[in-house]
Motif scaffolding. Structure first.
Motif, PDB file in Angstrom:
ATOM      1  N   THR A 134     -29.273 -12.414 -14.822  1.00 33.04           N
ATOM      2  CA  THR A 134     -27.977 -12.631 -15.464  1.00 33.04           C
ATOM      3  C   THR A 134     -27.779 -11.673 -16.642  1.00 33.04           C
ATOM      4  OG1 THR A 134     -28.076 -14.967 -14.841  1.00 33.04           O
ATOM      5  CG2 THR A 134     -26.518 -14.364 -16.536  1.00 33.04           C
ATOM      6  N   LYS A 135     -28.802 -11.480 -17.441  1.00 38.81           N
ATOM      7  CA  LYS A 135     -28.732 -10.557 -18.572  1.00 38.81           C
ATOM      8  C   LYS A 135     -28.513  -9.127 -18.103  1.00 38.81           C
ATOM      9  CE  LYS A 135     -31.585 -13.265 -21.744  1.00 38.81           C
ATOM     10  NZ  LYS A 135     -32.867 -13.345 -22.444  1.00 38.81           N
ATOM     11  N   LEU A 136     -29.227  -8.724 -17.040  1.00 38.37           N
ATOM     12  CA  LEU A 136     -29.066  -7.373 -16.520  1.00 38.37           C
ATOM     13  C   LEU A 136     -27.680  -7.152 -15.932  1.00 38.37           C
ATOM     14  CD1 LEU A 136     -32.540  -6.836 -14.806  1.00 38.37           C
ATOM     15  CD2 LEU A 136     -31.700  -5.763 -16.906  1.00 38.37           C
ATOM     16  N   LYS A 137     -27.134  -8.145 -15.255  1.00 36.32           N
ATOM     17  CA  LYS A 137     -25.778  -8.044 -14.729  1.00 36.32           C
ATOM     18  C   LYS A 137     -24.772  -7.926 -15.858  1.00 36.32           C
ATOM     19  CE  LYS A 137     -26.226 -10.353 -10.252  1.00 36.32           C
ATOM     20  NZ  LYS A 137     -25.818 -11.516  -9.451  1.00 36.32           N
ATOM     21  N   LYS A 193     -25.314  -6.640 -18.860  1.00 39.15           N
ATOM     22  CA  LYS A 193     -25.434  -5.300 -19.451  1.00 39.15           C
ATOM     23  C   LYS A 193     -24.794  -4.266 -18.531  1.00 39.15           C
ATOM     24  CE  LYS A 193     -29.600  -6.090 -22.196  1.00 39.15           C
ATOM     25  NZ  LYS A 193     -30.995  -5.709 -22.403  1.00 39.15           N
ATOM     26  N   LYS A 194     -24.921  -4.455 -17.231  1.00 42.13           N
ATOM     27  CA  LYS A 194     -24.367  -3.506 -16.272  1.00 42.13           C
ATOM     28  C   LYS A 194     -22.832  -3.534 -16.314  1.00 42.13           C
ATOM     29  CE  LYS A 194     -24.600  -2.308 -11.387  1.00 42.13           C
ATOM     30  NZ  LYS A 194     -25.083  -2.695 -10.061  1.00 42.13           N
ATOM     31  N   ASN A 195     -22.249  -4.698 -16.551  1.00 41.49           N
ATOM     32  CA  ASN A 195     -20.801  -4.831 -16.584  1.00 41.49           C
ATOM     33  C   ASN A 195     -20.213  -4.316 -17.892  1.00 41.49           C
ATOM     34  OD1 ASN A 195     -20.718  -5.931 -14.029  1.00 41.49           O
ATOM     35  ND2 ASN A 195     -20.792  -8.054 -14.752  1.00 41.49           N
ATOM     36  N   GLU A 196     -21.011  -4.120 -18.901  1.00 39.82           N
ATOM     37  CA  GLU A 196     -20.497  -3.668 -20.205  1.00 39.82           C
ATOM     38  C   GLU A 196     -20.169  -2.226 -20.218  1.00 39.82           C
ATOM     39  OE1 GLU A 196     -23.387  -4.729 -23.150  1.00 39.82           O
ATOM     40  OE2 GLU A 196     -22.859  -6.826 -23.050  1.00 39.82           O
TER      41      GLU A 196
END
Length: 72
Positions: free
Chosen positions: A64-67, A69-72
């Motif tokens: 969830t954290k990686l997703k 960061k990827k969406n930012e």
């Protein structure tokens, strides 16, 4: 002669009762040991399941954290 036969029968009966009681005690002890073994095994398995659930939860949090960061 009759006394010897009666004595032999009584001795055989006493041996049978002792053997029967010993066998019952042994079976009871084996059953108790089996119950203790499987209870311990069950508790260990429950602990393993809890650890795996925690690991899965942590991995889901990381995804969830990686997703995020990827969406930012």
């Amino acid at each position: 002669m009759l006394g010897a036969i009666v004595s032999a029968l009584i001795s055989a009966w006493q041996w049978y009762l002792k053997y029967k009681d010993d066998r019952k005690d042994k079976d009871s002890k084996n059953q108790k040991n089996d119950v203790n073994f499987y209870r311990k095994k069950w508790l260990e398995d429950e602990d393993t399941i809890d650890q795996l659930r925690n690991e899965i939860r942590d991995l889901k949090d990381q995804v969830t954290k990686l997703k995020g960061k990827k969406n930012e």
